[in-house]
Design a protein around this motif. Structure first.
Motif, short mmCIF file in Angstrom:
data_model
loop_
_atom_site.label_atom_id
_atom_site.label_comp_id
_atom_site.label_asym_id
_atom_site.label_seq_id
_atom_site.Cartn_x
_atom_site.Cartn_y
_atom_site.Cartn_z
N ASP A 53 0.86 -1.20 0.00
CA ASP A 53 0.00 0.00 0.00
C ASP A 53 0.89 1.24 0.00
O ASP A 53 0.63 2.22 -0.72
N GLU A 108 -5.82 7.55 -0.56
CA GLU A 108 -6.37 6.76 0.55
C GLU A 108 -5.36 6.62 1.68
O GLU A 108 -5.74 6.55 2.85
N GLU A 109 -4.09 6.58 1.33
CA GLU A 109 -3.07 6.26 2.33
C GLU A 109 -2.49 7.47 3.04
O GLU A 109 -1.61 7.32 3.88
N ASP A 153 -6.71 5.64 -5.09
CA ASP A 153 -6.52 4.51 -4.17
C ASP A 153 -5.36 3.74 -4.77
O ASP A 153 -5.52 3.05 -5.78
N LEU A 186 -3.62 1.12 -4.00
CA LEU A 186 -3.73 -0.33 -4.09
C LEU A 186 -5.07 -0.74 -3.49
O LEU A 186 -5.30 -0.55 -2.30
N ASP A 187 -5.94 -1.22 -4.34
CA ASP A 187 -7.28 -1.61 -3.90
C ASP A 187 -7.36 -3.13 -3.81
O ASP A 187 -6.88 -3.84 -4.68
#
Ligand code: AHG
Ligand code: MN
Ligand code: MN
Length: 328
Positions: free
Chosen positions: A63, A86-87, A107, A109-110
């Motif tokens: 991630d 997201e991170e 995002d 890594l989903d």
């Protein structure tokens, strides 16, 4: 037939050259993330980073690597003003914002719970614009997205993008790394008999969602008078790609267990980009009570209920929610 690369496709779309740079940088980020995912076991990167992100979720090493890859590459785009990941808790400003600069929501890594078990994961992205010089507001509704898409790291790596017209799918050629147009006009098939939802949450669901799934399960013996199939990959990208290929509906609804948080999936870098892709492919995207892209965000990590896929099924779920609201 002449080969159409991503660069050629974007150039022929008549986009602003700075937006083309950015989309090419996003595609390069995805290509690198695909390699990192593929080689994760050699590098010892498949596990947890023992860090908790802003969502309260344990971050995987990948991630963080994927986020850093997007940041490193996309920071080269001259008109990219900010990143919303997201991170990363805060918005990352790269420059003083000027009107029509770009804003990237992603995002990195989903579906990262799939990493350890070597199943499909992906990345999701959307691009919007700064509305005025000096304006640091990033909370724009999904209707303002100029383009959106995802990369799927499956048996082959794919880059699927819409620049506001068609939904086009490019396959990464193993060896050269070129993204070549293989799916020029992806459409959500209208007829579907496949649904995707994490049924382990059944006890938390609201009545409209239970009604819908119960009717699917009843199949040919129930009111739907036909059998349904069910899939759940725990990777939204893989789910959406399947729906763009053979139809279906995907649900991550608000339920009694996640309602306080607003739902599970994040509006700005999961729900909105996928809603744009699905709508432009002829499908629909709703919370059950309103179109996802009509939501005025109140936070850049805001979560929302998500129902998207074949139009008739999404409309049926909307109708079940409306009927329930009347009873209340
Ligand atoms: P992420 O890996 O970016 O946190 O997203 C995972 C999401 C989404 O891809 C998937 O549909 C869903 O979470 C899976 O949730 P469950 O583990 O509850 O099935
Ligand atoms: Mn995700
Ligand atoms: Mn993620």
């Amino acid at each position: 037939m002449t080969e159409v690369t991503l660069r050629r496709y974007l150039t022929e779309s008549g986009l602003d050259p700075n937006l083309i740079f950015l989309l090419e940088d996003i595609a390069s980020s995805c290509r690198n993330v695909a390699n990192q995912v593929r080689n994760g076991a050699f590098e010892g990167n498949l596990g947890s980073a023992n860090v908790t992100n802003v969502q309260g979720e344990t971050q995987k090493t990948l991630d963080i690597i994927a986020n850093d890859e997007f940041e490193r590459i996309c920071a080269n785009s001259p008109r990219l003003a900010a990143l919303v990941s997201e991170e990363v808790e805060d918005v990352t400003w790269l420059k003083e914002p000027e009107a029509e600069d770009y804003l990237l929501y992603f995002d990195p890594l989903d579906g990262s719970s799939n990493l350890d078990v070597n199943l499909s994961v992906g990345s999701i992205f959307a691009v919007m614009q700064v509305q005025a010089d000096g304006d640091r507001n990033v909370l724009h509704s999904g209707r303002n997205q100029l383009c959106a898409g995802y990369a799927l790291y499956g048996p082959s790596t794919m880059f699927v993008v819409t620049v506001g017209t068609k939904v086009a799918g490019f396959t990464c050629q193993h060896g050269t790394g070129d993204f070549r147009l293989t799916h020029p006009d992806m459409k959500v098939p209208e007829e579907t008999s496949e649904y995707a939802i994490n049924t382990s949450r059944y006890r938390y669901w609201d009545a409209p969602v239970r009604r819908y799934v119960d009717e699917c399960v009843a199949g040919s013996q129930g009111v739907r008078e036909r059998s349904f199939n069910m899939r759940w990959t725990a990777s939204m990208v893989a789910e959406i790609h399947r729906i763009l290929t053979r139809g279906g509906v995907f649900l991550y609804p608000a339920d009694s267990n996640n309602r306080a948080a607003g739902g599970k999936l994040r509006l700005m870098y999961e729900a909105n980009p996928m809603a744009m892709v699905i709508e432009l492919a002829g499908g629909a995207a709703s919370t059950g009570t309103e179109a996802i892209m009509d939501i005025q965000p109140d936070g850049h990590h805001q979560r929302v209920p998500v129902i998207l896929g074949s139009r008739a099924e999404v409309e049926r779920l909307d109708a079940y929610h409306a009927a329930e609201a009347k009873i209340d």
